[in-house]
Design a protein around this motif. Structure first.
Motif, PDB file in Angstrom:
ATOM      1  N   LYS A  44      -6.422   0.958   6.243  1.00  0.00           N
ATOM      2  CA  LYS A  44      -5.870   2.119   5.542  1.00  0.00           C
ATOM      3  C   LYS A  44      -6.574   2.311   4.195  1.00  0.00           C
ATOM      4  O   LYS A  44      -6.877   3.445   3.809  1.00  0.00           O
ATOM      5  CB  LYS A  44      -4.368   1.946   5.330  1.00  0.00           C
ATOM      6  CG  LYS A  44      -3.574   1.970   6.629  1.00  0.00           C
ATOM      7  CD  LYS A  44      -2.131   1.581   6.390  1.00  0.00           C
ATOM      8  CE  LYS A  44      -1.424   1.268   7.693  1.00  0.00           C
ATOM      9  NZ  LYS A  44      -0.076   0.740   7.479  1.00  0.00           N
ATOM     10  N   ALA A  45      -6.843   1.219   3.504  1.00  0.00           N
ATOM     11  CA  ALA A  45      -7.526   1.303   2.207  1.00  0.00           C
ATOM     12  C   ALA A  45      -8.948   1.844   2.383  1.00  0.00           C
ATOM     13  O   ALA A  45      -9.397   2.700   1.610  1.00  0.00           O
ATOM     14  CB  ALA A  45      -7.550  -0.061   1.527  1.00  0.00           C
ATOM     15  N   SER A  96       2.595   4.616   4.918  1.00  0.00           N
ATOM     16  CA  SER A  96       1.391   5.038   5.634  1.00  0.00           C
ATOM     17  C   SER A  96       1.553   6.413   6.264  1.00  0.00           C
ATOM     18  O   SER A  96       0.592   6.968   6.768  1.00  0.00           O
ATOM     19  CB  SER A  96       1.020   4.007   6.706  1.00  0.00           C
ATOM     20  OG  SER A  96       2.022   3.966   7.705  1.00  0.00           O
ATOM     21  N   GLY A 150       1.576  -3.408   9.994  1.00  0.00           N
ATOM     22  CA  GLY A 150       1.775  -3.939   8.653  1.00  0.00           C
ATOM     23  C   GLY A 150       0.939  -5.171   8.377  1.00  0.00           C
ATOM     24  O   GLY A 150       1.090  -5.802   7.333  1.00  0.00           O
ATOM     25  N   ILE A 192      -2.399  -7.539   7.534  1.00  0.00           N
ATOM     26  CA  ILE A 192      -3.404  -7.451   6.474  1.00  0.00           C
ATOM     27  C   ILE A 192      -4.574  -6.574   6.915  1.00  0.00           C
ATOM     28  O   ILE A 192      -5.060  -5.742   6.150  1.00  0.00           O
ATOM     29  CB  ILE A 192      -3.894  -8.860   6.071  1.00  0.00           C
ATOM     30  CG1 ILE A 192      -2.773  -9.609   5.361  1.00  0.00           C
ATOM     31  CG2 ILE A 192      -5.132  -8.783   5.192  1.00  0.00           C
ATOM     32  CD1 ILE A 192      -3.070 -11.051   5.054  1.00  0.00           C
ATOM     33  N   ASP A 201      -4.496  -4.147   9.040  1.00  0.00           N
ATOM     34  CA  ASP A 201      -4.050  -2.752   9.077  1.00  0.00           C
ATOM     35  C   ASP A 201      -4.092  -2.146   7.670  1.00  0.00           C
ATOM     36  O   ASP A 201      -4.557  -1.017   7.478  1.00  0.00           O
ATOM     37  CB  ASP A 201      -2.631  -2.639   9.647  1.00  0.00           C
ATOM     38  CG  ASP A 201      -2.543  -3.103  11.086  1.00  0.00           C
ATOM     39  OD1 ASP A 201      -3.552  -2.963  11.817  1.00  0.00           O
ATOM     40  OD2 ASP A 201      -1.475  -3.609  11.480  1.00  0.00           O
ATOM     41  N   ARG A 202      -3.630  -2.903   6.691  1.00  0.00           N
ATOM     42  CA  ARG A 202      -3.660  -2.418   5.304  1.00  0.00           C
ATOM     43  C   ARG A 202      -5.090  -2.244   4.811  1.00  0.00           C
ATOM     44  O   ARG A 202      -5.409  -1.292   4.105  1.00  0.00           O
ATOM     45  CB  ARG A 202      -2.875  -3.351   4.399  1.00  0.00           C
ATOM     46  CG  ARG A 202      -1.370  -3.292   4.656  1.00  0.00           C
ATOM     47  CD  ARG A 202      -0.605  -3.991   3.563  1.00  0.00           C
ATOM     48  NE  ARG A 202      -1.017  -5.372   3.389  1.00  0.00           N
ATOM     49  CZ  ARG A 202      -0.286  -6.434   3.751  1.00  0.00           C
ATOM     50  NH1 ARG A 202       0.901  -6.273   4.275  1.00  0.00           N
ATOM     51  NH2 ARG A 202      -0.732  -7.643   3.539  1.00  0.00           N
ATOM     52  N   ARG A 203      -5.955  -3.166   5.219  1.00  0.00           N
ATOM     53  CA  ARG A 203      -7.381  -3.059   4.863  1.00  0.00           C
ATOM     54  C   ARG A 203      -7.978  -1.790   5.465  1.00  0.00           C
ATOM     55  O   ARG A 203      -8.695  -1.054   4.793  1.00  0.00           O
ATOM     56  CB  ARG A 203      -8.131  -4.279   5.373  1.00  0.00           C
ATOM     57  CG  ARG A 203      -9.608  -4.266   5.097  1.00  0.00           C
ATOM     58  CD  ARG A 203     -10.320  -5.447   5.788  1.00  0.00           C
ATOM     59  NE  ARG A 203     -11.739  -5.253   5.826  1.00  0.00           N
ATOM     60  CZ  ARG A 203     -12.394  -4.517   6.709  1.00  0.00           C
ATOM     61  NH1 ARG A 203     -11.751  -3.901   7.669  1.00  0.00           N
ATOM     62  NH2 ARG A 203     -13.697  -4.391   6.661  1.00  0.00           N
ATOM     63  N   MET A 242       0.817  -1.187   0.000  1.00  0.00           N
ATOM     64  CA  MET A 242       0.000   0.000   0.000  1.00  0.00           C
ATOM     65  C   MET A 242       0.861   1.250   0.000  1.00  0.00           C
ATOM     66  O   MET A 242       0.395   2.336  -0.230  1.00  0.00           O
ATOM     67  CB  MET A 242      -0.927  -0.045   1.207  1.00  0.00           C
ATOM     68  CG  MET A 242      -1.669   1.227   1.396  1.00  0.00           C
ATOM     69  SD  MET A 242      -3.368   0.875   1.658  1.00  0.00           S
ATOM     70  CE  MET A 242      -3.952   2.522   1.666  1.00  0.00           C
TER      71      MET A 242
END
Length: 188
Positions: free
Chosen positions: A123-124, A4, A115, A117, A119-121, A1
């Protein structure tokens, strides 16, 4: 991603036009419009619409607690929602609930610096919600400007109609009719 550190969660930092409304009637109209949008839009954007309602409700001082409750409801359903965490932290600080604000800030930073999954979700979703809020705000602003200009033109036409006579009077009367029709269509 990506990095951040470029993500700045929260709708308050976006400086949306809905945040700068001072008239209670326009605040009420905006809230009504957002609630109507809740019934029309896909459930994936319901959280951002509820956050936008919280932002608008927070404008009057007494509305900040209502906004916090609205954001807490979002966090009950999605405790990792970055925009809700950021906005509730902002509101808690604004009414001097520093301990709560610090708690929300810690949760926010943990997700932003994570970092995993999930957390990335998060952020998206944060970026998607911000994009939706900006698009809605631009659309609502264009509609508001158009409505204001049509209303101003309507008043000017009425003034001219009173002063005119003959063929000019008939033409202006026709303009008034079409202006009013345009206003009605815009309101629909």
């Amino acid at each position: 991603m990506g990095d951040s550190s470029n993500i700045i969660p929260g709708l308050f930092d976006l400086n949306l036009n809905i945040m700068f409304q001072n008239d209670m009637h326009s605040i009420t109209d905006t809230i009504t419009s957002l609630y109507k949008r809740l019934t029309q839009e896909h459930k994936e954007v319901h959280n951002v619409l509820n956050k936008m309602i919280a932002v608008v409700k927070s404008k009057p001082w007494r509305g900040k607690n209502d906004s916090i409750i609205c954001l807490e409801n979002i966090l009950e359903r999605d405790p990792r929602n970055l925009n809700a965490l950021s906005d509730i932290e902002f509101l808690c600080r604004s009414i001097h609930r520093v301990n709560e604000a610090d708690m929300y800030k810690e949760m926010l930073n943990a997700i932003l610096n994570g970092g995993e999954i999930e957390d990335r979700r998060s952020k998206a979703i944060c970026l998607m919600e911000q994009g939706y809020a900006i698009l809605y705000d631009e659309d609502a602003n264009v509609e508001h400007i158009t409505k204001d200009r049509l209303s101003e033109t309507y008043r000017m036409l009425l003034s001219e109609h009173k002063k005119s006579s003959g063929k000019r009077n008939n033409c202006i009367q026709l303009c008034i009719y079409h202006n009013k029709e345009a206003l009605l269509n815009l309101q629909r």
